[in-house]
Design a protein around this motif. Structure first.
Motif, PDB file in Angstrom:
ATOM      1  N   THR A  82       0.850  -1.723   0.269  1.00  0.00           N
ATOM      2  CA  THR A  82      -0.074  -0.114  -0.118  1.00  0.00           C
ATOM      3  C   THR A  82       1.089   1.375   0.132  1.00  0.00           C
ATOM      4  N   LEU A  83       2.234   1.297  -0.008  1.00  0.00           N
ATOM      5  CA  LEU A  83       3.046   2.707  -0.477  1.00  0.00           C
ATOM      6  C   LEU A  83       2.993   3.066  -1.524  1.00  0.00           C
ATOM      7  N   ASP A  84       3.614   4.242  -2.361  1.00  0.00           N
ATOM      8  CA  ASP A  84       3.194   4.458  -3.408  1.00  0.00           C
ATOM      9  C   ASP A  84       4.894   5.025  -4.050  1.00  0.00           C
ATOM     10  N   GLU A  85       5.625   3.511  -3.526  1.00  0.00           N
ATOM     11  CA  GLU A  85       6.925   3.089  -4.219  1.00  0.00           C
ATOM     12  C   GLU A  85       6.645   1.008  -4.323  1.00  0.00           C
ATOM     13  N   ALA A  86       7.219   0.656  -5.238  1.00  0.00           N
ATOM     14  CA  ALA A  86       7.552  -0.548  -5.140  1.00  0.00           C
ATOM     15  C   ALA A  86       8.534  -1.176  -3.923  1.00  0.00           C
ATOM     16  N   SER A  87       8.122  -2.450  -3.622  1.00  0.00           N
ATOM     17  CA  SER A  87       9.002  -3.534  -2.895  1.00  0.00           C
ATOM     18  C   SER A  87       9.116  -4.733  -3.189  1.00  0.00           C
ATOM     19  N   VAL A  88       9.762  -5.505  -2.150  1.00  0.00           N
ATOM     20  CA  VAL A  88       9.736  -6.732  -2.103  1.00  0.00           C
ATOM     21  C   VAL A  88      10.007  -7.317  -0.783  1.00  0.00           C
ATOM     22  N   VAL A  89       9.734  -8.580  -0.821  1.00  0.00           N
ATOM     23  CA  VAL A  89       9.726  -9.417   0.851  1.00  0.00           C
ATOM     24  C   VAL A  89      11.141 -10.372   0.047  1.00  0.00           C
ATOM     25  N   HIS A  90      12.522 -10.225   0.905  1.00  0.00           N
ATOM     26  CA  HIS A  90      12.844 -11.615   1.133  1.00  0.00           C
ATOM     27  C   HIS A  90      13.399 -11.803   2.052  1.00  0.00           C
ATOM     28  N   TRP A  91      13.453 -12.727   2.290  1.00  0.00           N
ATOM     29  CA  TRP A  91      13.117 -14.357   3.627  1.00  0.00           C
ATOM     30  C   TRP A  91      14.700 -14.244   3.879  1.00  0.00           C
ATOM     31  N   HIS A  92      14.817 -13.647   4.827  1.00  0.00           N
ATOM     32  CA  HIS A  92      16.687 -13.750   4.765  1.00  0.00           C
ATOM     33  C   HIS A  92      16.993 -14.935   5.610  1.00  0.00           C
ATOM     34  N   GLY A  93      18.067 -15.547   5.180  1.00  0.00           N
ATOM     35  CA  GLY A  93      18.235 -17.202   6.092  1.00  0.00           C
ATOM     36  C   GLY A  93      17.683 -18.178   5.081  1.00  0.00           C
ATOM     37  N   LEU A  94      16.823 -18.910   4.889  1.00  0.00           N
ATOM     38  CA  LEU A  94      15.575 -18.945   4.384  1.00  0.00           C
ATOM     39  C   LEU A  94      15.969 -19.806   3.271  1.00  0.00           C
ATOM     40  N   ARG A  95      16.776 -21.332   3.321  1.00  0.00           N
ATOM     41  CA  ARG A  95      16.830 -21.708   1.699  1.00  0.00           C
ATOM     42  C   ARG A  95      16.022 -22.487   1.048  1.00  0.00           C
ATOM     43  N   ILE A  96      14.939 -21.301   0.157  1.00  0.00           N
ATOM     44  CA  ILE A  96      13.883 -22.184  -0.169  1.00  0.00           C
ATOM     45  C   ILE A  96      13.472 -21.978  -1.841  1.00  0.00           C
ATOM     46  N   ALA A  97      13.001 -21.615  -2.401  1.00  0.00           N
ATOM     47  CA  ALA A  97      13.306 -21.870  -4.017  1.00  0.00           C
ATOM     48  C   ALA A  97      12.946 -20.150  -4.485  1.00  0.00           C
ATOM     49  N   ASN A  98      13.845 -20.277  -5.117  1.00  0.00           N
ATOM     50  CA  ASN A  98      14.296 -19.198  -6.102  1.00  0.00           C
ATOM     51  C   ASN A  98      13.637 -18.717  -6.387  1.00  0.00           C
ATOM     52  N   ALA A  99      12.798 -19.003  -7.098  1.00  0.00           N
ATOM     53  CA  ALA A  99      11.803 -18.062  -7.206  1.00  0.00           C
ATOM     54  C   ALA A  99      10.438 -16.794  -5.489  1.00  0.00           C
ATOM     55  N   MET A 100      11.023 -17.890  -5.291  1.00  0.00           N
ATOM     56  CA  MET A 100      10.126 -17.054  -3.555  1.00  0.00           C
ATOM     57  C   MET A 100      11.216 -16.258  -3.060  1.00  0.00           C
ATOM     58  N   ASP A 101      12.853 -15.995  -2.703  1.00  0.00           N
ATOM     59  CA  ASP A 101      13.627 -15.439  -3.055  1.00  0.00           C
ATOM     60  C   ASP A 101      13.188 -13.874  -2.270  1.00  0.00           C
ATOM     61  N   GLY A 102      12.955 -13.370  -3.666  1.00  0.00           N
ATOM     62  CA  GLY A 102      12.271 -11.838  -2.741  1.00  0.00           C
ATOM     63  C   GLY A 102      13.169 -11.108  -3.612  1.00  0.00           C
ATOM     64  N   VAL A 103      13.993 -10.672  -4.768  1.00  0.00           N
ATOM     65  CA  VAL A 103      14.479 -10.242  -5.428  1.00  0.00           C
ATOM     66  C   VAL A 103      14.168  -9.385  -6.545  1.00  0.00           C
ATOM     67  N   PRO A 104      14.616  -8.162  -6.143  1.00  0.00           N
ATOM     68  CA  PRO A 104      14.004  -7.947  -7.830  1.00  0.00           C
ATOM     69  C   PRO A 104      14.552  -7.840  -8.490  1.00  0.00           C
ATOM     70  N   TYR A 105      13.292  -8.833 -10.221  1.00  0.00           N
ATOM     71  CA  TYR A 105      13.943  -8.916 -11.370  1.00  0.00           C
ATOM     72  C   TYR A 105      15.434 -10.382 -11.545  1.00  0.00           C
ATOM     73  N   LEU A 106      16.165 -10.270  -9.966  1.00  0.00           N
ATOM     74  CA  LEU A 106      16.806 -11.675 -10.062  1.00  0.00           C
ATOM     75  C   LEU A 106      15.609 -12.798 -10.377  1.00  0.00           C
ATOM     76  N   THR A 107      14.813 -12.748  -9.039  1.00  0.00           N
ATOM     77  CA  THR A 107      13.925 -13.787  -9.255  1.00  0.00           C
ATOM     78  C   THR A 107      11.888 -13.399  -8.844  1.00  0.00           C
ATOM     79  N   GLN A 108      11.437 -12.393  -9.095  1.00  0.00           N
ATOM     80  CA  GLN A 108      10.369 -11.985  -9.513  1.00  0.00           C
ATOM     81  C   GLN A 108      10.460 -10.009  -9.698  1.00  0.00           C
ATOM     82  N   HIS A 109       9.277 -10.054 -10.356  1.00  0.00           N
ATOM     83  CA  HIS A 109       8.884  -8.380 -10.334  1.00  0.00           C
ATOM     84  C   HIS A 109       8.898  -7.645  -9.717  1.00  0.00           C
ATOM     85  N   PRO A 110       8.858  -6.725  -8.798  1.00  0.00           N
ATOM     86  CA  PRO A 110       9.142  -5.576  -8.501  1.00  0.00           C
ATOM     87  C   PRO A 110       7.332  -5.408  -7.344  1.00  0.00           C
ATOM     88  N   ILE A 111       6.736  -5.568  -6.493  1.00  0.00           N
ATOM     89  CA  ILE A 111       5.282  -5.253  -6.023  1.00  0.00           C
ATOM     90  C   ILE A 111       5.383  -3.706  -6.408  1.00  0.00           C
TER      91      ILE A 111
END
Length: 461
Positions: A82-111
């Motif tokens: 609900t901000l007026d700018e883009a964001s994503v969420v990275h789950w620091h330290g979790l060894r999870i699937a790359n698509a869920m890692d939360g890094v803009p463009y590297l793993t997903q488009h910014p929210i």
């Protein structure tokens, strides 16, 4: 006084609320999320008698939030921006699937503003983790967007109370309002420190804990800059895990060196007498600073640290050191001529730092080349050389590694996701490239990251 129960520390799973699927709404109740995070503007009283404006929160009703999960169980987390700018969420330290890692463009488009995204993953490891944005990172983290994430062990180790501690500074003036997030001359050195130290967004909080009981203190250093030594005084305490991984043996909790992104789990045996206190300090040359206190309450429970079950090791694969390939990385200043690129995820406008003489251009669509390519399932030794006089906590997404050796100090054989490189230190760490994808690799002093000291490693079959 603040009394916290194990259940009160959970950010409730919003099963009755609306569920957000990736990119839109999901109408089926059966598909409702385990957790909902709303990235939003916020106002909060950080300094006495003032309200700090222009903060940001993942949970406006309960800042700063704590998410609790179980190892091996799938979690659905819906994030609405609900901000007026883009964001994503990275789950620091979790060894999870790359698509869920939360890094803009590297793993997903910014929210982007007004959008939502569903993260779905199964945590393979237990321990103390945290989460934060990886877009407009300095501003958003600096204004409060950090949260602790706890993954419970399969079997309860036996604590009477579990207390997450989100430790971080804010850059505020005397009026309680934000001042500039960084200074360029500091970004080119060790980074710009905050002015107000907090634990769980409070200055010097006091927590009521059971007298004679066993308490798990989960220290999560979510600061953007600070490398510091922390200590617990009073009662009997010992560090039982670092960066989500149990230690082979307990170590003293009197001097715990942590850098941005790192965590420490402390087992505390509370004093027996009602009203007696334990203190968490930040060690400083000009005098230790008390960050939080823990006040014994009630009659003694007469527990002992020996009552606790040992924490089970996480299933991190052991590298084959005899057949491991060595890859070199140099962390230092940026070559002249490199300049940051404009990005929806912001830029500080400077390029001071680099990895292997190559500065990260910023969070842009690319295409970009990895710093190294690694084969899935193969063992590697990463030789990390800091050629600068400043400390760099080097964080690798998606993969855990083992500390091997340093040219400056004796290293314990810890498994971690963040290696703190001291001034002109060369350190070797080992890993198994067991998680395919493009994994961010960067300094967690955010000013360093945002001015070039970042890149990614590619694990491919």
């Amino acid at each position: 006084m603040l009394g916290l129960s194990r259940r009160e520390l959970l950010l409730g799973s919003a099963a009755a609320g609306a569920a957000f699927a990736t990119g839109g709404l999901a109408a089926r109740a059966a598909n409702s999320p385990d957790h909902t995070l709303t990235i939003s503007p916020y106002e909060h009283g950080l300094l006495p008698g003032t309200i700090t404006r222009d903060m940001m929160s993942f949970a406006p009703d309960d800042p700063p939030p704590v998410l609790r999960m179980r190892r091996g169980e799938k979690a659905l987390i819906d994030v609405q921006n609900t901000l007026d700018e883009a964001s994503v969420v990275h789950w620091h330290g979790l060894r999870i699937a790359n698509a869920m890692d939360g890094v803009p463009y590297l793993t997903q488009h910014p929210i982007e503003a007004g959008q939502s995204f569903r993260y779905a993953f199964t945590p393979p490891d237990a321990g103390t983790f945290w989460y934060h944005p990886h877009c407009n990172t300095l501003e958003q983290m600096g204004r409060g967007l950090t949260g602790v994430l706890i993954v419970d062990e399969d079997e309860d180790p036996g604590f009477d109370l579990d207390v997450p501690l989100n430790i971080r500074d804010f850059r505020l003036g005397g009026d309680g309002q934000f001042i500039e997030m960084f200074k360029a001359r500091n970004a080119a050195r060790g980074g710009t420190y905050g002015t107000v130290s907090t634990v769980n967004w409070q200055i010097g909080p006091v927590y009521e804990v059971p007298a004679g009981g066993l308490v798990r203190l989960r220290l999560a250093l979510t600061d953007v800059t600070r490398v510091g030594t922390f200590g617990v005084e009073g009662g009997v305490s010992q560090v039982i895990a670092l960066d989500s991984n149990p230690l082979p043996g307990p170590m003293s909790a009197g001097n715990i060196l942590l850098s941005p992104g790192q965590r420490a789990d402390v087992a505390l045996r509370v004093p027996d007498d009602d009203g007696e206190e334990v203190t968490l300090f930040l060690r400083r040359p000009n005098g230790d600073k008390a960050l939080a206190r823990f006040k014994a309450t009630g009659a003694s429970a007469n527990r002992q640290l020996a009552d606790l079950k040992p924490l089970p090791a996480n299933p991190v694969p052991k590298p084959d050191l005899r057949n491991a390939e060595v890859i070199d990385f140099v962390f230092g200043w940026s070559p002249e001529g490199d300049a940051p690129q404009a990005s929806i995820c912001g830029s500080l406008g400077y390029t001071f730092w680099s990895i292997n003489r190559k500065a990260w251009p910023g969070d842009v669509p690319g295409p970009l080349d990895p710093l190294a390519r690694m084969k899935l399932g193969k063992s590697y030794i990463l030789r990390l050389r800091n050629e600068s006089p400043n400390a760099h906590p080097i964080h690798l997404h998606g993969v855990s590694f083992q500390l091997l050796r340093s040219n400056k100090r004796k290293l314990p054989p810890l498994v971690t996701d963040t290696a703190l490189l001291l001034e002109e230190e060369t350190m070797e760490v080992a890993l198994v490239a067991d998680n395919p994808g493009d994994w961010a690799f960067h300094c967690h002093v955010i000013e360093h990251q945002k001015t070039g000291l970042a890149g990614f490693l590619r694990i491919e079959s």
